[in-house]
Write an enzyme that holds these catalytic residues in place. Structure first.
Site, PDB file in Angstrom:
ATOM      1  N   GLY A  10      43.081  35.288  15.267  1.00 27.87           N
ATOM      2  CA  GLY A  10      42.436  34.413  16.005  1.00 27.87           C
ATOM      3  C   GLY A  10      41.606  33.503  15.406  1.00 27.87           C
ATOM      4  O   GLY A  10      40.566  32.886  15.754  1.00 27.87           O
ATOM      5  N   GLY A  13      40.377  30.041  16.722  1.00 27.86           N
ATOM      6  CA  GLY A  13      39.347  30.056  17.909  1.00 27.86           C
ATOM      7  C   GLY A  13      38.013  29.789  17.598  1.00 27.86           C
ATOM      8  O   GLY A  13      37.445  29.841  16.277  1.00 27.86           O
ATOM      9  N   MET A  15      35.266  31.683  17.756  1.00 27.11           N
ATOM     10  CA  MET A  15      34.627  32.847  16.793  1.00 27.11           C
ATOM     11  C   MET A  15      35.464  33.109  15.742  1.00 27.11           C
ATOM     12  O   MET A  15      34.739  33.323  14.758  1.00 27.11           O
ATOM     13  CB  MET A  15      34.879  34.102  17.833  1.00 27.11           C
ATOM     14  N   LYS A  43      49.712  28.388   5.184  1.00 27.69           N
ATOM     15  CA  LYS A  43      48.383  29.003   4.488  1.00 27.69           C
ATOM     16  C   LYS A  43      47.488  28.486   5.536  1.00 27.69           C
ATOM     17  O   LYS A  43      47.302  27.393   5.967  1.00 27.69           O
ATOM     18  CB  LYS A  43      48.411  28.493   3.114  1.00 27.69           C
ATOM     19  N   ALA A 125      32.260  45.830  19.252  1.00 27.88           N
ATOM     20  CA  ALA A 125      31.000  45.392  19.720  1.00 27.88           C
ATOM     21  C   ALA A 125      30.948  44.120  20.791  1.00 27.88           C
ATOM     22  O   ALA A 125      31.565  43.177  20.385  1.00 27.88           O
ATOM     23  CB  ALA A 125      30.468  44.829  18.511  1.00 27.88           C
ATOM     24  N   PRO A 126      30.566  44.373  22.050  1.00 26.58           N
ATOM     25  CA  PRO A 126      30.629  43.394  23.098  1.00 26.58           C
ATOM     26  C   PRO A 126      29.640  42.280  22.729  1.00 26.58           C
ATOM     27  O   PRO A 126      29.953  41.242  23.161  1.00 26.58           O
ATOM     28  CB  PRO A 126      29.985  43.927  24.270  1.00 26.58           C
ATOM     29  N   ASN A 127      28.819  42.449  21.936  1.00 30.05           N
ATOM     30  CA  ASN A 127      27.867  41.460  21.350  1.00 30.05           C
ATOM     31  C   ASN A 127      27.486  41.570  19.831  1.00 30.05           C
ATOM     32  O   ASN A 127      26.999  42.685  19.873  1.00 30.05           O
ATOM     33  CB  ASN A 127      26.808  41.180  22.383  1.00 30.05           C
ATOM     34  N   HIS A 155      27.869  31.747  30.574  1.00 33.88           N
ATOM     35  CA  HIS A 155      28.808  31.445  29.576  1.00 33.88           C
ATOM     36  C   HIS A 155      29.591  30.061  29.658  1.00 33.88           C
ATOM     37  O   HIS A 155      29.839  29.726  30.882  1.00 33.88           O
ATOM     38  CB  HIS A 155      30.060  32.589  29.508  1.00 33.88           C
ATOM     39  N   LYS A 159      35.711  30.848  28.881  1.00 40.76           N
ATOM     40  CA  LYS A 159      35.868  32.270  28.809  1.00 40.76           C
ATOM     41  C   LYS A 159      36.706  32.950  29.700  1.00 40.76           C
ATOM     42  O   LYS A 159      36.714  32.850  31.005  1.00 40.76           O
ATOM     43  CB  LYS A 159      34.295  32.949  29.314  1.00 40.76           C
ATOM     44  N   GLY A 165      31.464  41.271  28.427  1.00 47.79           N
ATOM     45  CA  GLY A 165      31.301  42.305  27.868  1.00 47.79           C
ATOM     46  C   GLY A 165      29.868  42.752  27.485  1.00 47.79           C
ATOM     47  O   GLY A 165      29.531  43.941  27.928  1.00 47.79           O
TER      48      GLY A 165
HETATM   49  N1  LIG Z   1      31.567  40.457  20.492  1.00 48.07           N
HETATM   50  C1  LIG Z   1      30.865  39.211  20.205  1.00 48.07           C
HETATM   51  O1  LIG Z   1      29.786  39.036  20.109  1.00 48.07           O
HETATM   52  C2  LIG Z   1      31.446  37.927  21.006  1.00 48.07           C
HETATM   53  C3  LIG Z   1      32.708  38.044  21.425  1.00 48.07           C
HETATM   54  N2  LIG Z   1      33.338  37.027  22.020  1.00 48.07           N
HETATM   55  C4  LIG Z   1      34.956  37.420  22.392  1.00 48.07           C
HETATM   56  O2  LIG Z   1      35.727  36.990  21.517  1.00 48.07           O
HETATM   57  C5  LIG Z   1      37.008  36.703  21.957  1.00 48.07           C
HETATM   58  C6  LIG Z   1      37.228  35.267  21.223  1.00 48.07           C
HETATM   59  O3  LIG Z   1      36.175  34.143  21.831  1.00 48.07           O
HETATM   60  P1  LIG Z   1      36.402  32.736  21.363  1.00 48.07           P
HETATM   61  O4  LIG Z   1      36.428  32.410  20.019  1.00 48.07           O
HETATM   62  O5  LIG Z   1      35.152  32.026  22.310  1.00 48.07           O
HETATM   63  O6  LIG Z   1      37.969  32.582  22.275  1.00 48.07           O
HETATM   64  P2  LIG Z   1      38.534  31.310  21.747  1.00 48.07           P
HETATM   65  O7  LIG Z   1      39.751  30.920  23.015  1.00 48.07           O
HETATM   66  O8  LIG Z   1      38.102  30.045  21.423  1.00 48.07           O
HETATM   67  O9  LIG Z   1      39.572  31.854  20.534  1.00 48.07           O
HETATM   68  C7  LIG Z   1      40.553  32.952  20.810  1.00 48.07           C
HETATM   69  C8  LIG Z   1      41.870  32.595  19.764  1.00 48.07           C
HETATM   70  O10 LIG Z   1      42.854  33.616  19.915  1.00 48.07           O
HETATM   71  C9  LIG Z   1      43.991  33.161  19.870  1.00 48.07           C
HETATM   72  N3  LIG Z   1      45.183  33.972  20.390  1.00 48.07           N
HETATM   73  C10 LIG Z   1      45.421  34.061  21.722  1.00 48.07           C
HETATM   74  N4  LIG Z   1      46.516  34.854  21.690  1.00 48.07           N
HETATM   75  C11 LIG Z   1      46.746  35.108  20.432  1.00 48.07           C
HETATM   76  C12 LIG Z   1      47.754  36.243  19.627  1.00 48.07           C
HETATM   77  N5  LIG Z   1      48.697  36.724  20.695  1.00 48.07           N
HETATM   78  N6  LIG Z   1      47.489  36.147  18.389  1.00 48.07           N
HETATM   79  C13 LIG Z   1      46.644  35.653  17.553  1.00 48.07           C
HETATM   80  N7  LIG Z   1      45.711  34.894  18.210  1.00 48.07           N
HETATM   81  C14 LIG Z   1      45.780  34.522  19.655  1.00 48.07           C
HETATM   82  C15 LIG Z   1      43.855  31.763  20.547  1.00 48.07           C
HETATM   83  O11 LIG Z   1      45.038  30.862  20.309  1.00 48.07           O
HETATM   84  P3  LIG Z   1      45.511  29.678  21.209  1.00 48.07           P
HETATM   85  O12 LIG Z   1      44.063  28.462  20.897  1.00 48.07           O
HETATM   86  O13 LIG Z   1      46.605  29.481  20.939  1.00 48.07           O
HETATM   87  O14 LIG Z   1      44.890  29.934  22.787  1.00 48.07           O
HETATM   88  C16 LIG Z   1      42.531  31.270  20.249  1.00 48.07           C
HETATM   89  O15 LIG Z   1      42.629  30.470  18.792  1.00 48.07           O
HETATM   90  C17 LIG Z   1      36.718  36.539  23.541  1.00 48.07           C
HETATM   91  O16 LIG Z   1      37.255  37.947  24.054  1.00 48.07           O
HETATM   92  C18 LIG Z   1      35.315  36.622  23.458  1.00 48.07           C
HETATM   93  O17 LIG Z   1      34.811  37.402  24.857  1.00 48.07           O
HETATM   94  C19 LIG Z   1      33.026  35.783  21.843  1.00 48.07           C
HETATM   95  C20 LIG Z   1      31.806  35.735  21.334  1.00 48.07           C
HETATM   96  C21 LIG Z   1      30.931  36.699  20.719  1.00 48.07           C
HETATM   97  O1  LIG Z   2      33.262  34.975  25.215  1.00 51.32           O
HETATM   98  C1  LIG Z   2      31.885  34.497  24.856  1.00 51.32           C
HETATM   99  O2  LIG Z   2      31.584  33.472  24.368  1.00 51.32           O
HETATM  100  C2  LIG Z   2      31.117  35.685  24.726  1.00 51.32           C
HETATM  101  N1  LIG Z   2      31.552  37.004  24.703  1.00 51.32           N
HETATM  102  C3  LIG Z   2      30.937  38.266  24.541  1.00 51.32           C
HETATM  103  C4  LIG Z   2      30.972  38.944  25.959  1.00 51.32           C
HETATM  104  O3  LIG Z   2      31.824  38.769  26.844  1.00 51.32           O
HETATM  105  O4  LIG Z   2      29.830  39.472  26.195  1.00 51.32           O
HETATM  106  C5  LIG Z   2      29.927  37.945  23.825  1.00 51.32           C
HETATM  107  C6  LIG Z   2      29.027  36.768  24.152  1.00 51.32           C
HETATM  108  O5  LIG Z   2      28.278  36.860  25.155  1.00 51.32           O
HETATM  109  C7  LIG Z   2      30.059  35.456  23.915  1.00 51.32           C
END
Ligand SMILES: NC(=O)C1=CN([C@@H]2O[C@H](COP(=O)(O)OP(=O)(O)OC[C@H]3O[C@@H](n4cnc5c(N)ncnc54)[C@H](OP(=O)(O)O)[C@@H]3O)[C@@H](O)[C@H]2O)C=CC1
Ligand SMILES: O=C(O)C1=N[C@H](C(=O)O)C[C@H](O)C1
Length: 266
Positions: A10, A13, A15, A43, A125-127, A155, A159, A165
């Site tokens: 990802g 994305g 994150m 690359k 880790a959900p967060n 959010h 999302k 989470g």
């Molecule tokens: N644990 C934590 O602290 C946090 C967790 N999160 C979680 O992280 C995840 C990502 O969030 P976020 O970055 O905001 O989301 P984004 O939508 O910005 O990024 C997700 C990325 O994953 C890519 N993707 C989708 N399917 C695939 C695949 N099959 N193979 C490879 N890449 C793929 C997407 O590509 P495309 O652009 O082509 O769709 C996109 O670039 C979410 O589940 C979110 O809830 C977010 C913030 C904090």
């Molecule tokens: O999608 C997000 O942005 C986030 N996802 C995580 C969640 O589902 O709790 C962590 C954070 O809240 C950001």
């Protein structure tokens, strides 16, 4: 300091790109590949907006795991693909650090079993933000004295999963600290479906999605004549990166699945 070879799934994305910037700053981590559904064969440095890494991009996950010598997979994708990537990483002996949210209870249990069978560490880790982890821990403590509680999470509107989470994990931690109870009036009725939010063991969870937001949560406890509100805000995705770094460092020493960053904090 020994070197850790990392794959990021990802990378384009919100994150994933932040995780690449973190890896760029940490000299003990080496980016060895990325998994992306676009840009396969390029690359990382060839993709506009991404840091200047020489690492290859794959869309075929198994090919990536076969070709590249990796210690850790950081997954920041979607619930559906994050789960698949995590399973496959374990099959190939790579330790997953998963920020992707929205896995079901059954999926978490399956991954826990697989990690145990393979004797490999996994951190889910959900967060990753330290402040959010503390908010969850404080909520668990407060619920012992204030069992009536509702969660409001806010959010950005891109999302995919609701509730977040973090909200689910917060409710699960509160569940461990209080007796199960039904909240609100026993005869209450929704005149508009969903008005009272989602329900986890009697706790209501309200999910707000708006442009301009990043990641925010309030846990509101109510008692006679008083409320207590615990609130956390992430204003920038950099807030999650010290947690991602900590998870990558710890997962190398683990041989089971750990759910929640609090389990890695001293
Ligand atoms: N644990 C934590 O602290 C946090 C967790 N999160 C979680 O992280 C995840 C990502 O969030 P976020 O970055 O905001 O989301 P984004 O939508 O910005 O990024 C997700 C990325 O994953 C890519 N993707 C989708 N399917 C695939 C695949 N099959 N193979 C490879 N890449 C793929 C997407 O590509 P495309 O652009 O082509 O769709 C996109 O670039 C979410 O589940 C979110 O809830 C977010 C913030 C904090
Ligand atoms: O999608 C997000 O942005 C986030 N996802 C995580 C969640 O589902 O709790 C962590 C954070 O809240 C950001």
């Amino acid at each position: 300091m020994s070197n850790t070879n990392v794959i990021v799934a990802g990378p384009r994305g919100k994150m994933g790109s932040e995780a690449l910037r973190m890896i760029e700053k940490e000299e003990q981590f080496s980016l060895v590949a990325c998994i992306d559904r676009k840009n396969a064969g390029l690359k990382v440095q060839d993709v506009e907006g991404l840091p200047a890494f020489d690492a290859p991009i794959y869309d075929d996950v198994e090919q990536c795991f076969q070709d590249v010598q990796a210690d850790v997979l950081i997954d920041l994708t979607t619930p559906e693909f994050g789960y698949k990537h995590t399973r496959l990483a374990l099959e190939y002996g790579i330790r997953p650090v998963v920020g992707t949210t929205g896995f079901t209870k059954d999926q978490l249990a399956e991954l826990e079993d697989l990690a145990e069978k393979k004797e490999l560490g996994v951190v889910i880790a959900p967060n990753f933000a330290l402040g959010a982890v503390l908010m969850m821990q404080f909520s668990k403590w407060a619920a012992k004295y204030f069992p009536d509680v509702e969660i409001i999470e806010r959010h950005h509107d891109q999302k995919l999963d609701a509730p977040s989470g973090t909200a689910v994990k917060t409710a699960e931690l509160i569940q461990e600290a209080r007796e199960s109870k039904q909240q609100g009036h026993p005869d209450e009725k929704e005149t508009l479906e969903g008005a009272r939010g989602a329900d986890l063991d009697g706790m209501k969870i309200h999910s707000v999605r708006l442009p301009g937001l990043i990641a925010h949560q309030e846990v509101v406890f109510g008692s006679n004549g008083q409320t207590l509100t615990l609130k956390h805000d992430s204003y920038h995705r950099e807030s999650f990166m010290s947690g991602v770094k900590l998870a990558v460092e710890h997962v190398l020493k683990l041989d089971v699945l750990v759910y929640g960053l609090e389990n890695l904090l001293e």
